[in-house]
Design an enzyme around this catalytic site. Sequence first.
Site, PDB file in Angstrom:
ATOM      1  N   MET A 189     -41.141 -23.330  71.893  1.00 50.67           N
ATOM      2  CA  MET A 189     -40.785 -23.186  73.311  1.00 50.67           C
ATOM      3  C   MET A 189     -40.460 -24.550  73.942  1.00 50.67           C
ATOM      4  O   MET A 189     -40.526 -25.574  73.281  1.00 50.67           O
ATOM      5  CB  MET A 189     -41.913 -22.503  74.096  1.00 50.67           C
ATOM      6  CG  MET A 189     -42.267 -21.156  73.503  1.00 50.67           C
ATOM      7  SD  MET A 189     -43.619 -20.337  74.344  1.00 50.67           S
ATOM      8  CE  MET A 189     -45.024 -21.110  73.564  1.00 50.67           C
ATOM      9  N   ASP A 221     -40.483  -7.169  71.346  1.00 50.63           N
ATOM     10  CA  ASP A 221     -40.087  -8.294  72.202  1.00 50.63           C
ATOM     11  C   ASP A 221     -38.648  -8.722  71.975  1.00 50.63           C
ATOM     12  O   ASP A 221     -38.031  -8.323  71.001  1.00 50.63           O
ATOM     13  CB  ASP A 221     -40.944  -9.515  71.844  1.00 50.63           C
ATOM     14  CG  ASP A 221     -42.356  -9.381  72.343  1.00 50.63           C
ATOM     15  OD1 ASP A 221     -42.609  -8.499  73.162  1.00 50.63           O
ATOM     16  OD2 ASP A 221     -43.192 -10.182  71.886  1.00 50.63           O
ATOM     17  N   LYS A 261     -39.516 -10.244  76.712  1.00 51.88           N
ATOM     18  CA  LYS A 261     -40.146 -11.352  77.397  1.00 51.88           C
ATOM     19  C   LYS A 261     -39.298 -12.574  77.156  1.00 51.88           C
ATOM     20  O   LYS A 261     -38.983 -12.901  76.040  1.00 51.88           O
ATOM     21  CB  LYS A 261     -41.512 -11.576  76.769  1.00 51.88           C
ATOM     22  CG  LYS A 261     -42.604 -11.730  77.798  1.00 51.88           C
ATOM     23  CD  LYS A 261     -43.859 -12.113  77.109  1.00 51.88           C
ATOM     24  CE  LYS A 261     -44.726 -10.928  76.782  1.00 51.88           C
ATOM     25  NZ  LYS A 261     -45.920 -11.333  76.042  1.00 51.88           N
TER      26      LYS A 261
HETATM   27  N1  SAH Z   1     -45.214 -15.740  67.707  1.00 53.23           N
HETATM   28  C1  SAH Z   1     -43.967 -16.452  67.557  1.00 53.23           C
HETATM   29  C2  SAH Z   1     -43.778 -17.484  68.623  1.00 53.23           C
HETATM   30  C3  SAH Z   1     -43.683 -16.904  70.008  1.00 53.23           C
HETATM   31  S1  SAH Z   1     -43.351 -18.104  71.220  1.00 53.23           S
HETATM   32  C4  SAH Z   1     -43.898 -17.048  66.153  1.00 53.23           C
HETATM   33  O1  SAH Z   1     -44.887 -17.067  65.435  1.00 53.23           O
HETATM   34  O2  SAH Z   1     -42.810 -17.483  65.746  1.00 53.23           O
HETATM   35  C5  SAH Z   1     -41.584 -18.066  71.277  1.00 53.23           C
HETATM   36  C6  SAH Z   1     -40.991 -19.324  70.687  1.00 53.23           C
HETATM   37  O3  SAH Z   1     -40.946 -19.199  69.274  1.00 53.23           O
HETATM   38  C7  SAH Z   1     -39.567 -19.606  71.071  1.00 53.23           C
HETATM   39  O4  SAH Z   1     -39.464 -20.217  72.324  1.00 53.23           O
HETATM   40  C8  SAH Z   1     -39.132 -20.537  69.968  1.00 53.23           C
HETATM   41  O5  SAH Z   1     -39.641 -21.830  70.159  1.00 53.23           O
HETATM   42  C9  SAH Z   1     -39.867 -19.949  68.782  1.00 53.23           C
HETATM   43  N2  SAH Z   1     -39.022 -19.033  68.005  1.00 53.23           N
HETATM   44  C10 SAH Z   1     -39.249 -17.758  67.715  1.00 53.23           C
HETATM   45  N3  SAH Z   1     -38.302 -17.272  66.896  1.00 53.23           N
HETATM   46  C11 SAH Z   1     -37.456 -18.285  66.649  1.00 53.23           C
HETATM   47  C12 SAH Z   1     -36.302 -18.456  65.851  1.00 53.23           C
HETATM   48  N4  SAH Z   1     -35.791 -17.443  65.145  1.00 53.23           N
HETATM   49  N5  SAH Z   1     -35.699 -19.654  65.817  1.00 53.23           N
HETATM   50  C13 SAH Z   1     -36.187 -20.681  66.502  1.00 53.23           C
HETATM   51  N6  SAH Z   1     -37.267 -20.596  67.287  1.00 53.23           N
HETATM   52  C14 SAH Z   1     -37.915 -19.421  67.348  1.00 53.23           C
END
Ligand code: SAH
Length: 511
Positions: free
Chosen positions: A174, A37, A59
């Site tokens: 998000m 992703d 995505k």
């Molecule tokens: N499965 C992922 C989340 C997926 S939804 C997890 O466990 O982290 C995607 C959201 O994750 C983004 O919109 C943001 O809010 C958050 N996100 C993922 N990586 C990030 C990062 N490095 N820094 C800040 N927010 C992050």
Amino acid sequence: MSKLGTVYLVGAGPGDAGLLTLRGAELISRADVLVYDALVNPDLLTMAPASAEVIYAGKRANAHAIPQEELNQLLVTKARQGKTVVRLKGGDPYVFGRGAEEAEELATAKIPFEIVPGVTSAVAAPAYAGIPITHRDCCSSFTVLTGHERPDKAESSIDWAQLARDPGTKIILMGVERIGGIMEKLLAHGLASKTPVALVRWGTTGRQQTIEGTVGDIAEKIQRANFQAPAVTVIGDVVSRRARLNWFEKRPLFGQRVVVTRTRQQASQLSARLRELGAAILEIPTIRITEPNDFNPVKDAIVGITSYSWLVFTSPNGVDHFAHWFFKAYDDIRSIGACRIAAVGPATAARLRALHLQVDLQPEEFTAAALAKAFKKHGGVENLNVCLFRAQVASAELPQSLHELGAIVDEIAVYKTVPETEDRNGAVARLQEDGADWITFASASSVESFHNRFDLPKATKEHGWRLLSIGPETTAALTKLKLKPTVEAKPHNIDGMVAALLKSAGQSAGR
Ligand code: SAH
């Protein structure tokens, strides 16, 4: 029908490549197909075998590069072909991101699957911003929620009144663009307007940014700063702990974007050192190692290995490729016979020692002339068979000086270097999108090959890149292009390069 392959839903962690699990690393290293992703650190892709099929499922918000249904189907199809499929998902595979739907689809299709949990950004991004999500003194629970419910949802599944009453930490993934609306809802349900809030963007990576405020004013602050996704929002008294616990953003090179040009073994060492100091590293390979045009000479040399008095290696790559061919022909190290071994350079010698081969001769300096002198000390090489295992196109100086000493020299190409044109770790794309502060060069050849890939004088001028050279030879290669390094390292090694960047960062911080 072929045997079914397994699909592994693997959490890639929040961004820092070091936060991938050991199980995740093992699976990537033996994947036939790797599907990833947008939020996955592309550096992880380089851990896959060169033969792996790497598919971007990118995505982001409402723009899906591969529609979810098609993606589910893809995983099923590849597994039915008997392939080992690694589905790499940002953070943890079951924290949002539709991991559960993918697993259900696999279950329906009766495809074997495994879930490898990952470090979720919900916990890691706050931690890297100096925010513990629980604390004995104030917050003994936390809630993770999505700020981005499905747009077609008629009624909210989130109980805002309950949430506003709950004294625990609230973490929102998000929905950065909906933060204003969310804060209003929480305020309306009685959450104190002074409650601290922080948003952490690109958490755990070199481009992490944090913005702080309160439930009352954060929306306006993020709008003013044009603060964009991806970000984690943290609400609660724990946010105030950041004042003392902020560690990552305080590193001396934090915020600096540094290109490490990879043409030498040294590059990974430099990257690791700079990463520790907080820099965002773009490792850009400019050459690639491939097979030599003709395998017959190396096969013949290995078959006749005992006829040589000396084996000479000039690079770690030469050692690796020699070992590959040697162990293809023999399964016993003793088949190497009684020959002696010479190595040019400490990295080459180290690689030989890793194979438990003692190095008999290592010249003090890393030049062909010094090697010839060293052979003289070892009783000379007159009328002795000497085999040089090295790159297909290499300088004639070394075989020439061995000839002059009376040796019978076989030059064997065990590998070939060609210009790199691919962008496997996405670093070139990131360089083009986000730019860089520094381009670092640890050898004259890295200047030349980087220039072959990017027009260095033009790009330097256009993007205002600062150039760091390891020493005089590298600087000379820049001078040839009518460029001057911003800084030349002193001493002329990795330590010197790191020191130069630290000094420069210190100066700009003091400005
Ligand atoms: N499965 C992922 C989340 C997926 S939804 C997890 O466990 O982290 C995607 C959201 O994750 C983004 O919109 C943001 O809010 C958050 N996100 C993922 N990586 C990030 C990062 N490095 N820094 C800040 N927010 C992050």
